[in-house]
Design a protein around this motif. Structure first.
Motif, PDB file in Angstrom:
ATOM      1  N   PRO A 254       7.055   3.608   6.162  1.00 43.13           N
ATOM      2  CA  PRO A 254       5.612   3.571   5.891  1.00 43.13           C
ATOM      3  C   PRO A 254       5.150   2.703   4.806  1.00 43.13           C
ATOM      4  CG  PRO A 254       6.464   5.811   6.128  1.00 43.13           C
ATOM      5  CD  PRO A 254       7.554   4.962   6.113  1.00 43.13           C
ATOM      6  N   ALA A 255       5.957   2.633   3.711  1.00 49.26           N
ATOM      7  CA  ALA A 255       5.449   1.591   2.666  1.00 49.26           C
ATOM      8  C   ALA A 255       5.527   0.209   2.968  1.00 49.26           C
ATOM      9  CB  ALA A 255       6.894   1.937   1.565  1.00 49.26           C
ATOM     10  N   PHE A 256       6.573  -0.112   3.852  1.00 55.18           N
ATOM     11  CA  PHE A 256       6.547  -1.536   4.370  1.00 55.18           C
ATOM     12  C   PHE A 256       5.689  -1.719   5.205  1.00 55.18           C
ATOM     13  CE2 PHE A 256      10.336  -4.870   4.345  1.00 55.18           C
ATOM     14  CZ  PHE A 256       9.501  -5.672   3.573  1.00 55.18           C
ATOM     15  N   ALA A 257       5.315  -0.619   6.050  1.00 58.40           N
ATOM     16  CA  ALA A 257       3.933  -1.247   7.097  1.00 58.40           C
ATOM     17  C   ALA A 257       2.735  -1.305   6.279  1.00 58.40           C
ATOM     18  CB  ALA A 257       4.041   0.059   8.138  1.00 58.40           C
ATOM     19  N   ALA A 258       2.520  -0.512   5.217  1.00 58.36           N
ATOM     20  CA  ALA A 258       1.299  -0.640   4.392  1.00 58.36           C
ATOM     21  C   ALA A 258       0.921  -2.062   3.858  1.00 58.36           C
ATOM     22  CB  ALA A 258       1.099   0.652   3.547  1.00 58.36           C
ATOM     23  N   PHE A 259       2.364  -2.291   3.164  1.00 61.95           N
ATOM     24  CA  PHE A 259       2.486  -3.720   2.634  1.00 61.95           C
ATOM     25  C   PHE A 259       2.033  -4.937   3.604  1.00 61.95           C
ATOM     26  CE2 PHE A 259       4.802  -7.757   1.286  1.00 61.95           C
ATOM     27  CZ  PHE A 259       4.248  -7.579  -0.117  1.00 61.95           C
ATOM     28  N   VAL A 260       2.468  -4.821   4.715  1.00 59.44           N
ATOM     29  CA  VAL A 260       2.150  -5.999   5.663  1.00 59.44           C
ATOM     30  C   VAL A 260       0.689  -5.839   6.335  1.00 59.44           C
ATOM     31  CG1 VAL A 260       2.672  -6.895   7.902  1.00 59.44           C
ATOM     32  CG2 VAL A 260       4.566  -6.142   6.496  1.00 59.44           C
TER      33      VAL A 260
END
Length: 428
Positions: A254-260
């Motif tokens: 979830p963190a990486f998807a939010a970052f992108v």
């Protein structure tokens, strides 16, 4: 009456002598009966709860599939799996590992996701002399600890090599596209960031050196808490700095998807390296079209066997496996089973001491490898590579990918290349 009493005493005495004689013959099962089944308890460690629990789901499913294939039996041993929940936290992981040893009696362990957890749990396995195989904690801190006392820390074997052995591929691919004139950067400024863990900092330090070695200036290097999902301030700062490359990593999907997604929302006009975005099967459902043009580095389900595994996994567990989490953990579990089988064949008994001795004499000496995996051609270790596996073509290697519509396109190495890197239109 007195004679009858004496006769009864003699009979009882005789029966007692026979009983004692029988008990002294080893206490085994009566003739014709199956002896009690031997049991080997194995700890399987993963982030089964916490910010990376989705990866833990893949670990658990893959391990179960591997052991189901052998009906949870190695020779005359029944294998019992003990789930060790790291919770993505080193302190909680070490407590859980201690409990698995002292309370549940595990004799060996397999798998691990986080680098910081690996560094902490190396102390537990060394203390109790319980061998642990194929941890994915890649940080060079594991290597440094191992080198400080190879005998003490010989109970921990990595499966994922140090970041510096893999991040150089990004730099190689970027250098090629600049050298061939397919991309002319305006300022060659880059930003590096990642989760504030041993893994994140190892990746960040490695990719920074790689970028600087090919002439880029890293204007900032920053780290955020694991599980962070609010990146607008960080990404806005990168945008205002005018960077053309952002190299990042995180282990929480979830963190990486939010970052992108947030990078696109703030109009960050940079080529994004999101190392690990594809580590779970549903990465595209989380990130969507915002992931177009993003670079990543993961293997694929390319062979018929790998594709069959992925289909079976999804059918069985209701989630899509990633080659990096599900595929590699399946291979590691099967390699570990092979180690148990060969240990039993050589020593006739499965316990911590024998399993460790077999690993030292064969795996770490480089005389045994595993070639029946679905992801890599061969998993091999040598005295020179330990505690890392051998890295390179035919061994442990990740291609560099660029995503379009949720589909990966291989851009490196040349022999696997499907296309060159495409520069996003918003950068041109």
């Amino acid at each position: 009456m007195e004679g009858s009493t004496k006769k009864l005493v003699r009979v009882l005495s005789l029966l007692l002598i026979v009983a004692l004689a029988l008990s002294g013959c080893g206490g085994g099962a009566p003739s014709g009966e199956t002896p009690p089944e031997k049991v080997l308890r194995v700890g399987v460690m993963g982030p089964f709860t916490g910010p990376a629990a989705r990866t833990g789901d893949e670990f658990k499913g893959s391990a179960q599939m591997a052991f189901e294939e052998i009906d949870y039996k190695v020779g005359d041993y029944k294998i019992e799996l003990v789930w060790i929940d790291s919770q993505s936290d080193p302190e909680k992981a070490t407590r859980a590992y201690e409990e698995a040893i002292l309370r549940h009696g595990i004799q060996a362990g397999v798998l691990n996701w986080h680098s910081s957890v690996a560094v902490a749990c190396m102390e537990v396995t060394a203390k109790h002399k319980v061998p642990h195989f194929f941890g994915y904690g890649a940080t060079e801190v594991v290597n440094e600890k191992y080198a400080s006392d190879p005998e003490k820390y010989s109970y921990w074997l990595k499966s994922w090599p140090s970041p510096a052995k893999l991040t150089v591929a990004y730099a190689t691919a970027l250098e090629e596209i600049v050298d061939t004139g397919k991309w002319t950067p305006k300022n060659k400024k880059a930003a590096v960031c990642g989760e504030d863990t041993d893994w994140g900092r190892s990746f960040g330090g490695a990719i920074r050196k790689d970028l600087e070695n090919i002439g880029w200036t890293v204007v900032t290097e920053e780290y955020f808490p694991i599980g962070e999902t609010e990146f607008y301030p960080l990404l806005t700062r990168f945008r205002d700095l005018g960077v053309e490359i952002v190299a990042s990593t995180a282990t929480s999907a979830p963190a990486f998807a939010a970052f992108v997604k947030q990078g696109r929302e703030v109009n960050l006009n940079a080529l994004v390296i999101a190392d690990g975005l594809g580590w779970i099967g549903e990465w595209y459902e989380l990130s969507g079209e915002m992931s177009d043009y993003v670079l990543d580095q993961i293997p694929g389900f390319t062979t018929p066997e790998a594709k069959e595994f992925a289909e079976t996994f999804e059918s069985k567990w209701g989630i899509k496996p990633s080659p990096s989490a599900g595929g590699l953990s399946y291979d590691s579990s099967r390699f570990f089973i092979k180690i148990l089988q060969d240990t039993l064949a050589e020593y006739g008994e499965l316990n911590s001491e024998n399993i460790h001795k077999f690993a030292m004499d064969n795996i770490k000496a480089g005389t045994m490898s595993f070639t029946d995996g679905i992801i890599m051609e061969e998993y091999k270790f040598t005295p020179e590579s330990i505690p890392d596996p051998v890295v390179g073509k035919g061994y442990f290697i990740f291609p560099v990918l660029q995503y379009f519509g949720g589909e990966p396109v291989v851009i490196w190495p040349d022999e696997w290349k499907e296309a060159d890197i495409e520069i996003p239109p918003y950068m041109q």
